[in-house]
Design a protein around this motif. Structure first.
Motif, mmCIF file in Angstrom:
data_model
loop_
_atom_site.group_PDB
_atom_site.id
_atom_site.type_symbol
_atom_site.label_atom_id
_atom_site.label_comp_id
_atom_site.label_asym_id
_atom_site.label_seq_id
_atom_site.Cartn_x
_atom_site.Cartn_y
_atom_site.Cartn_z
ATOM 1 N N GLY A 163 0.839 -1.182 0.000
ATOM 2 C CA GLY A 163 0.000 0.000 0.000
ATOM 3 C C GLY A 163 0.876 1.234 0.000
ATOM 4 N N PRO A 164 0.286 2.403 -0.155
ATOM 5 C CA PRO A 164 1.086 3.630 -0.247
ATOM 6 C C PRO A 164 1.981 3.858 0.956
ATOM 7 N N ASP A 187 4.885 11.820 1.675
ATOM 8 C CA ASP A 187 5.196 13.228 1.484
ATOM 9 C C ASP A 187 5.976 13.456 0.195
ATOM 10 N N ASP A 188 5.890 12.458 -0.733
ATOM 11 C CA ASP A 188 6.524 12.634 -2.030
ATOM 12 C C ASP A 188 5.462 12.990 -3.063
ATOM 13 N N GLY A 226 0.546 13.842 0.315
ATOM 14 C CA GLY A 226 0.758 15.159 0.902
ATOM 15 C C GLY A 226 -0.482 16.012 0.928
ATOM 16 N N ASP A 227 -1.286 15.979 -0.131
ATOM 17 C CA ASP A 227 -2.557 16.695 -0.144
ATOM 18 C C ASP A 227 -3.509 15.952 -1.070
ATOM 19 N N LEU A 228 -4.735 16.421 -1.141
ATOM 20 C CA LEU A 228 -5.776 15.729 -1.892
ATOM 21 C C LEU A 228 -5.399 15.545 -3.357
#
Length: 375
Positions: free
Chosen positions: A134-135, A198-199, A203-205
């Motif tokens: 998974g991520p 965070d790559d 980090g965001d939607l």
């Protein structure tokens, strides 16, 4: 005995059985068979019983069949060896026979391409040595289980989706659907609870859409411009029914934009109950909002024709037939374009023909035992 359903034949016929045409997909009507895991394919190979199961729906008037989830070429793609594969000579030959049968019956069909991600327990068959991926290596509850996927591993999975898309076109399918819903791998990248990267992939939607967008682009490169790509999305996750990827229409717009730009042609918007509004202040459901925000055709789904939502089926609960007048009104208003029918079609292969012909009193209720049988 099935419960009699009152509803005008002309409304059902006009709304559900009007042809559908988009730039890349033409269908005889608006009825879609929803993807439903059956696990009747030993060693990942769909046999004659699976082919007959899908053909029966095409013979009875379903406009588009979306197959059960099929596994791309990755060792941790599934935890069940009876779920069908979409790679390798024998599984693909089996799927070619499925396609031939559906086409002979006058229907159209797309495979749902799937990777279950971290919902697969470590050590599961058919490849117990392969760690689940998974991520961020997190389960749906946010607990760490394994290490995050490396960028190189992510790229290899993207390539595997692209290869599966190419195979779908080669053996005659009418498009593909990517399973980006319900907390499986693609959706694990979408969701902030399972994607702590965070790559470029988190980090965001918007950044959390990159994995899916890369898959869509790889599939598009593999199949060309004229082959339809459907993406299934959901707010809810298995066991986490209040989860939200987008809490407002504006967040939903931000989420959808990179996916449209990547090349999604149709969005399959999975909800547990199609009649529930997605956001306060509007009665639009998720499919309605996605169509409004993107202009793309959408498929609605969720307890169509039944009085109980599908999760109850896995707890042994049955559901009775119920009227579909509200659904037809929404379809006539063009809130969405297509209607996916799940358990109603699973239990009753003639559902579409009966609705088309006004034989509402012949519709069959859903019983949980239907999950074990290929009717």
């Amino acid at each position: 005995m099935s419960k009699k359903v009152d509803g005008p034949l002309t409304q059902a016929a006009e709304a559900l059985f009007k042809p559908f045409a988009s730039e890349k997909l033409q269908l005889s009507n608006r009825v879609v068979m929803a993807p439903m895991t059956r696990a009747h394919s030993p060693n990942g190979v769909p046999g004659a019983d699976v082919a007959a199961y899908y053909r029966r729906r095409a013979e009875n008037g379903v406009g588009l069949i979306v197959t059960e989830g099929t596994i791309i070429d990755h060792p941790a793609g599934t935890g069940n060896p009876s779920v069908p594969s979409f790679h390798g000579e024998a599984p693909l030959e089996g799927w070619a026979r499925v396609v031939a049968g559906v086409h002979e019956a006058g229907g159209k069909i797309v495979p749902q391409l799937w990777h279950v991600g971290m919902t697969r327990p470590n050590g599961s068959l058919p490849n117990p040595e392969a760690p689940s991926v998974g991520p961020s290596g997190l389960g749906l509850d946010g607990q760490k289980i394994n290490e995050p996927l490396s960028v190189e591993e992510i790229e290899s999975i993207v390539e595997a989706f692209g290869r599966a898309a190419a195979e779908a076109k080669r053996i005659g399918f009418d498009g593909i659907e990517l399973h980006g819903a319900h907390g499986y791998l693609i959706d694990q990248f979408f969701w902030e609870q399972t994607n702590l990267r965070d790559d470029l992939y988190g980090g965001d939607l918007v950044s959390r859409t990159k994995f899916a967008a890369d898959i869509v682009k790889a599939c598009r490169s593999a199949v060309g411009e004229d082959f339809p790509i459907i993406l299934r999305i959901s707010q809810w996750k298995s066991g986490f029914y209040e989860a939200k990827l987008a809490k407002t229409p504006e967040e939903l717009r931000q989420f959808l934009t990179p996916l449209v730009e990547a090349g999604v042609d149709i969005f399959h918007c999975s909800t547990r109950r199609f009649w529930e509004p997605e956001f306060a202040g509007s009665d639009l459901n998720l499919a309605g909002w996605v169509k409004k925000l993107t202009g793309k055709p959408t498929i609605t789904v969720g307890s169509v024709g039944l009085d109980g939502e599908f999760n109850g089926a896995f707890r042994g609960q049955s559901s009775n037939v119920t009227e579909i007048g509200g659904l037809l009104e929404r379809l006539e208003r063009e809130e969405f374009d297509l209607v996916a029918v799940g358990r109603s079609l699973l239990a009753d292969p003639s559902w579409a023909a009966k609705v088309r012909d006004g034989r509402f009193d012949e519709l069959q209720p859903f019983k949980a035992e239907a999950l074990q049988t290929l009717f």
